[in-house]
Design a protein around this motif. Structure first.
Motif: not given
Length: 529
Positions: A311-327
């Motif tokens: 999930r983290l790798s997918e969020d980084i490549r997709s640019g989902r900054r908010g989901d990354l920070k909260s997770g």
């Protein structure tokens, strides 16, 4: 026997009796044997068979004249011998009289060649006489010489000769000389092996020695907790090259204390979906088990990231900054919760078993250049771009800017005494005027001091450019980077090249010593292709 019988016996077998063969051919076995003997041994007293005597030379001790052996008549046999027809003899020209030779000096006698020395069965050893017994045990031999690396340097061409005054013979020889080869001749020149550069920056060298001196104390049953003096690692994924090191500080090396910093590098997943984690933790200097707390923090955050790496790798490549920070904030809180639980198991206070934690997430996808930083505690995050360092540590809000409602029992201000107000009215409009004298119970009393606020969570996601260098540093490396400009300038000069340094060179770079900074140093640098 009678006298007559003896006479015929003597006539038949006497040595002086001639051979009764019909003819003597001169080609018997004895003649062949005598000829072979003379050919191999030569005449008695003559030169050895290997030497050659010229026909026109005359021996100084032997008079010139015909060879008596050649003139000696052959033995005649009693039997008639058939004479073959011979050709008429060729007339010999009379000898031409020559001038008498000049007297020459007598030949110098040559010394006989010395016989070759016998080869000993055991090679002679220096320092031992020939009659001493040879050694029977194992012998040591000198190591072969180490050849220094060489480079080929072209030889400079000879300077051209002046055109005037040249002789025609030299011009003719130059025209007849073969054509020069296409490539210029080269000469091999020995080049010394380069070594990593170490040293110090600043006005004077530090007080401590630059190399380790004392090892930490080890106890039975705790050998698994022993940490090495230095840890070095590296990798290359996608467009980035990673170099990471954690080294014990000069102060800890001198006192024999363990390294309180911890370093962990790991890869989760495969191919383009893989995710590289770099975790750096620094324990408190005052805590005895600080190195164990730092190691636990790195291990537990790595386990949490490993379970969520897809999930983290997918969020980084997709640019989902908010989901990354909260997770990532949630994973970090769980890690510190485990640290507090481990402190309780050891009977320690929470602040005695804790560490600062800083991490980097690097996707292995070459098309994704997003680099994610998160963590809690002190340290530094720097970026080298266009030959200059940039401090990109996430900014934190001031403590006075943090607002919120007070919590009862945790530093809430006591209620100020207010003036007696009018009695409250009921739904029907009646007012209660009777005071029943019921006192309100006081709030909970806080006897211990209020605990300090928790360290804020830090997060930053940035896009790297080609040629950038990102440096994640522990407090022991971040403080001299900010406090000593010479160190930052020296590292910028060393790391500004197109190629990242090797592991040994990176270790030498991070160990540049600065007076007044003797703590553990841990750093992870990422070079962008």
């Amino acid at each position: 026997m009678t006298q007559q019988g003896d006479s015929w016996w003597d006539k038949l077998y006497d040595e002086s009796a001639p051979d009764t063969a019909p003819t003597v051919s001169g080609d018997t076995l004895d003649d062949h044997f005598d000829t072979a003997t003379r050919a191999t041994k030569g005449p008695p007293g003559g030169p050895p068979p290997d030497s050659v005597i010229p026909t026109d030379a005359k021996s100084p001790t032997r008079p010139a004249g015909p060879d008596p052996r050649a003139a000696a008549p052959a033995p005649k046999s009693t039997a008639p011998e058939p004479v073959p027809p011979t050709a008429p003899p060729t007339p010999v020209a009379p000898p031409v009289p020559t001038a008498p030779p000049a007297p020459t000096a007598p030949p110098t006698p040559t010394a006989a060649p010395e016989p070759p020395a016998p080869v000993p069965s055991v090679p002679p050893v220096p320092g031992r006489a020939p009659w001493e017994a040879a050694e029977t045990g194992p012998r040591t031999f000198p190591a072969p010489p180490v050849e220094a690396p060489t480079v080929q340097v072209p030889v400079p061409p000879d300077p051209p000769e002046p055109e005037k005054g040249q002789e025609p013979e030299k011009d003719q020889e130059r025209e007849q000389s073969p054509a020069a080869p296409d490539h210029a001749p080269t000469v091999q020149v020995a080049v010394p092996v380069p070594r990593p550069r170490t040293g110090f920056v600043g006005s004077r060298p530090p007080t401590y020695e630059p190399e380790p001196t004392a090892l930490p104390v080890a106890r039975p049953g705790e050998l698994a907790d022993v940490v090495a003096d230095t840890v070095l690692d590296g990798a290359r994924y996608g467009t980035c090259t990673l170099r990471a090191v954690s080294a014990r500080g000069d102060s800890a090396r001198f006192r024999g204390e363990p390294r309180r910093d911890a370093l962990l590098t790991a890869r989760f997943g495969h191919d383009e979906a893989a995710l590289v984690l770099v975790a750096v933790a620094a324990g408190s200097r005052a805590a005895e088990d600080a190195h164990l707390a730092a190691a636990d923090a790195c291990r537990w955050i790595a386990e949490a990231v490993c379970r969520s790496h897809s999930r983290l790798s997918e969020d980084i490549r997709s640019g989902r900054r908010g989901d990354l920070k909260s997770g990532l904030h949630r994973l970090t809180d769980r890690t510190y919760g485990k640290l507090r639980a481990r402190a309780t198991e050891r009977g320690l206070a929470p602040d005695e078993y804790t560490a600062s934690l800083r991490c980097l997430l690097l996707p292995a996808d070459p098309d994704c250049r997003t680099r994610v930083f998160f963590g809690v505690g002190g340290g530094g995050l720097f970026r080298l771009r266009d030959g200059a360092w940039q401090d990109i540590e996430p900014l934190l809000p001031e403590r006075t800017a943090v607002t919120g409602a007070p919590v009862v029992g945790f530093g809430s201000p006591p209620a100020a005494p207010s003036a007696p107000s009018a009695p409250e009215a009921t739904e029907d409009g009646d007012r209660l005027t009777m005071d029943l004298g019921i006192t309100t119970a006081p709030g909970p009393l806080v006897e211990e001091p209020v605990p300090p606020p928790a360290e804020p969570f830090r997060f930053r996601a940035s896009v790297a450019r080609s040629g950038d260098t990102l440096l994640l540093a522990s407090p022991g490396l971040a403080e001299p980077m900010r406090g000593e400009p010479d160190l930052a300038r020296e590292l910028a000069d060393r790391w500004a090249g197109a190629e990242p340094p090797g592991l040994a060179a990176f270790l030498a770079d991070t160990q540049l010593r600065v007076t007044g900074y003797a703590d553990d140093r841990t750093g992870a640098a990422v070079w962008e292709a």
